[in-house]
Design a protein around this motif. Sequence first.
Motif, PDB file in Angstrom:
ATOM      1  N   LEU A  71      12.050   8.811  18.322  1.00  0.00           N
ATOM      2  CA  LEU A  71      12.560   8.421  17.008  1.00  0.00           C
ATOM      3  C   LEU A  71      11.393   8.165  16.072  1.00  0.00           C
ATOM      4  N   HIS A  72      11.705   7.955  14.819  1.00  0.00           N
ATOM      5  CA  HIS A  72      10.684   7.732  13.790  1.00  0.00           C
ATOM      6  C   HIS A  72      11.019   6.481  12.985  1.00  0.00           C
ATOM      7  N   VAL A  73      10.016   5.882  12.414  1.00  0.00           N
ATOM      8  CA  VAL A  73      10.210   4.880  11.366  1.00  0.00           C
ATOM      9  C   VAL A  73       9.251   5.208  10.228  1.00  0.00           C
ATOM     10  N   TRP A  74       9.673   4.881   9.040  1.00  0.00           N
ATOM     11  CA  TRP A  74       8.793   5.022   7.888  1.00  0.00           C
ATOM     12  C   TRP A  74       9.073   3.911   6.897  1.00  0.00           C
ATOM     13  N   ALA A  75       8.267   3.837   5.888  1.00  0.00           N
ATOM     14  CA  ALA A  75       8.340   2.730   4.940  1.00  0.00           C
ATOM     15  C   ALA A  75       9.621   2.781   4.112  1.00  0.00           C
ATOM     16  N   SER A  76      10.119   1.598   3.798  1.00  0.00           N
ATOM     17  CA  SER A  76      11.171   1.510   2.789  1.00  0.00           C
ATOM     18  C   SER A  76      10.524   1.799   1.435  1.00  0.00           C
ATOM     19  N   PRO A  77      11.298   2.112   0.411  1.00  0.00           N
ATOM     20  CA  PRO A  77      10.697   2.334  -0.911  1.00  0.00           C
ATOM     21  C   PRO A  77       9.816   1.168  -1.359  1.00  0.00           C
ATOM     22  N   GLN A  78      10.252  -0.055  -1.049  1.00  0.00           N
ATOM     23  CA  GLN A  78       9.465  -1.223  -1.428  1.00  0.00           C
ATOM     24  C   GLN A  78       8.160  -1.273  -0.652  1.00  0.00           C
ATOM     25  N   GLN A  79       8.219  -1.009   0.655  1.00  0.00           N
ATOM     26  CA  GLN A  79       7.001  -0.995   1.460  1.00  0.00           C
ATOM     27  C   GLN A  79       6.045   0.095   0.998  1.00  0.00           C
ATOM     28  N   ALA A  80       6.599   1.226   0.592  1.00  0.00           N
ATOM     29  CA  ALA A  80       5.764   2.332   0.111  1.00  0.00           C
ATOM     30  C   ALA A  80       4.982   1.921  -1.127  1.00  0.00           C
ATOM     31  N   LYS A  81       5.588   1.091  -1.957  1.00  0.00           N
ATOM     32  CA  LYS A  81       4.908   0.613  -3.164  1.00  0.00           C
ATOM     33  C   LYS A  81       3.867  -0.444  -2.837  1.00  0.00           C
ATOM     34  N   GLU A  82       4.113  -1.186  -1.753  1.00  0.00           N
ATOM     35  CA  GLU A  82       3.268  -2.341  -1.456  1.00  0.00           C
ATOM     36  C   GLU A  82       2.087  -2.049  -0.522  1.00  0.00           C
ATOM     37  N   GLY A  83       1.932  -0.824  -0.069  1.00  0.00           N
ATOM     38  CA  GLY A  83       0.766  -0.553   0.771  1.00  0.00           C
ATOM     39  C   GLY A  83       0.938   0.483   1.856  1.00  0.00           C
ATOM     40  N   TYR A  84       2.132   1.053   1.958  1.00  0.00           N
ATOM     41  CA  TYR A  84       2.375   2.095   2.964  1.00  0.00           C
ATOM     42  C   TYR A  84       2.923   3.336   2.268  1.00  0.00           C
ATOM     43  N   PRO A  85       2.111   3.987   1.443  1.00  0.00           N
ATOM     44  CA  PRO A  85       2.614   5.110   0.635  1.00  0.00           C
ATOM     45  C   PRO A  85       2.994   6.318   1.478  1.00  0.00           C
ATOM     46  N   TYR A  86       3.945   7.091   0.975  1.00  0.00           N
ATOM     47  CA  TYR A  86       4.310   8.352   1.610  1.00  0.00           C
ATOM     48  C   TYR A  86       3.235   9.391   1.312  1.00  0.00           C
ATOM     49  N   PHE A  87       3.098  10.348   2.202  1.00  0.00           N
ATOM     50  CA  PHE A  87       2.199  11.467   1.948  1.00  0.00           C
ATOM     51  C   PHE A  87       2.797  12.290   0.811  1.00  0.00           C
ATOM     52  N   PRO A  88       1.984  12.742  -0.142  1.00  0.00           N
ATOM     53  CA  PRO A  88       2.517  13.507  -1.280  1.00  0.00           C
ATOM     54  C   PRO A  88       3.373  14.688  -0.832  1.00  0.00           C
ATOM     55  N   GLY A  89       4.577  14.752  -1.385  1.00  0.00           N
ATOM     56  CA  GLY A  89       5.486  15.825  -1.035  1.00  0.00           C
ATOM     57  C   GLY A  89       6.348  15.533   0.179  1.00  0.00           C
ATOM     58  N   GLN A  90       6.108  14.383   0.832  1.00  0.00           N
ATOM     59  CA  GLN A  90       6.871  14.022   2.026  1.00  0.00           C
ATOM     60  C   GLN A  90       7.620  12.700   1.839  1.00  0.00           C
TER      61      GLN A  90
END
Length: 351
Positions: A71-90
């Motif tokens: 399985l996978h986990v990734w950042a919530s939108p809030q977490q992405a803003k706070e220091g765990y950004p998504y890779f561009p285009g992903q």
Amino acid sequence: MMRASSSSSAAAAPCRFLPPLTAIASRALLSFPTPLTRRRLLLSTTAAAMAAASQSDGSASSACKVVDSHLHVWASPQQAKEGYPYFPGQEATLRGDADFLLECMDEAGVDGALIVQPINHMFDHSLVTSVLKKYPSKFIGCCLANPADDGSGIKQLEHLIVQEKYRAVRFNPNLWPSGQKMTNEVGRSLFSKAGELGAPVGIMAMKGIGLYIQEIEELCRDYPETTVILDHMAFCKPPTNDEEEKALSSFLNLSRFPQVYVKYSALFRISREAYPYEDTAQLLSCVISKYGANRIMWGSDFPFVVPECGYKGAKEAVSHVAGKISLSPSDLKWILGKTVSQLFQGAWVAP
């Protein structure tokens, strides 16, 4: 790293795919009654689970844990803003944060999981690492191999396994530089290093096992100490033509390498039917007959599975499909958690 014994805990039905298969013949071979509703399936699998529990190898205290191997986990939108950004285009389009995962696992009665680094964060493992550190008895990690030409991924791999305690590494052949194979110099170094550090290599053959079979065989021959895990049944669906039959045969023939394991995972990706994916029953039977249940492990492919059948539904489907091939309770235990627990010894144990 200790491996499970080479024999299955129960004899499996022989593989009955017969080449060449026409589309009509394949459909006839794999036909089952109309798929069950979620409600009916829950009732039937609950009864099956109770029966299996009554035939357990030992007392309730020794019951095997149910472990999700993929399985996978990734950042919530809030977490992405706070220091765990998504890779561009992903950027993520589904909810895949750890809190949501834990809710799903609790509802389904899943005790632990192997988190595979998602493409959404590419080679930035900081989000997954934070989850592993927060829940050390619940999760272990599979990092993503970086096959960059400069070889920088080799040092990153060593750091993630030695310092950050990742237990496996994923090879995604689509990330290799254009025209390069997993058997190039960097790929060989990554594969060898993984074996040296006791980390199994999961291979994602999303475009079909036929494109990568020679590379996989070469790596298995040259580095027998490196354990290999084939994600999602090597993306083999029930075959409907000669090409698909050949791909399935290649996948099954990899069982001759004792270090190769299989994930019976992401059933929605390998089925041609709607939930509960009954047409994967014959595939599972073939794989058990070749590999043995003690080299097979279930995986959900959360969060991608959530809009397909729900996380709990993904677990229920395994018991339902197992019933179609009269899988023994012992073999079902291997697939639902015992295989992955033995492969990654010491994981999913409370501190």
